[in-house]
Write an enzyme that holds these catalytic residues in place. Sequence first.
Site, PDB file in Angstrom:
ATOM      1  CE  LYS A  93      -0.991  -0.654   4.962  1.00 15.80           C
ATOM      2  NZ  LYS A  93      -0.626  -2.101   4.999  1.00 15.80           N
ATOM      3  CB  THR A  94       4.013   2.247   1.701  1.00 20.64           C
ATOM      4  OG1 THR A  94       3.478   2.081   3.014  1.00 20.64           O
ATOM      5  CG2 THR A  94       4.929   3.465   1.687  1.00 20.64           C
TER       6      THR A  94
ATOM      7  CD  GLU B 259       0.672   3.320   3.798  1.00 22.31           C
ATOM      8  OE1 GLU B 259       0.913   2.443   4.643  1.00 22.31           O
ATOM      9  OE2 GLU B 259       1.551   4.053   3.289  1.00 22.31           O
TER      10      GLU B 259
END
Length: 206
Positions: free
Chosen positions: A119-120, A163
Amino acid sequence: MLDDRNIPHRVHIVGAGGAGMSGLAKLLSQLGHDVSGSDVKPGYMLDTLRDVDVDVWVGHRPDRIADVDLVIASSAVPDSDPELRAARTSGIDVWRRPTLLSALSSRQTTIGFAGTHGKTTSTALAVTAMRGSGKDPTFLVGGEMVGMNTGASLGSEDLFLLEADEAFGTFRHLDLDAILVTNIESDHLDHYGTVAALEDAFAQVA
């Protein structure tokens, strides 16, 4: 641009040395809020806040938050924290990180990036692509962007890329217009209890 009319002006952040909380402190400072922050230990992220005019200190200083309008704490900070207790005793509102994210995401187009892994990176790639195409989104990434030395920045457009973290159920509080889920694996079971409950949380958000 990010709309912050529902957030008081003078804000203190407890746990400001974490990647997510330091990014929020930067956004609030860039929006013109009077921001201070504290953490139980020194670190690089805490040091970077001084560069954006955030007053930071290490340790507990409940005497220094008497004049703030709002205290925001990381979900990992216990209720017994001296600064949180002092705020509540003084009648100062105390929010957890998800409440602030809800306030920031509720007034503009917001796209979240979620998943156990990636996700980052996915958020950072989206920010890079948008900026490369001439867009100027606000963004909040759980790490520093390569070449930018920051994980958060206030943009000029009605677009917020962030995020969307599943820890502590944070992403359930976000007002998302779209979400990208990279993958789902067993994680944060101390909060969710079972993988099925974790998967259900992702399904509800998506």
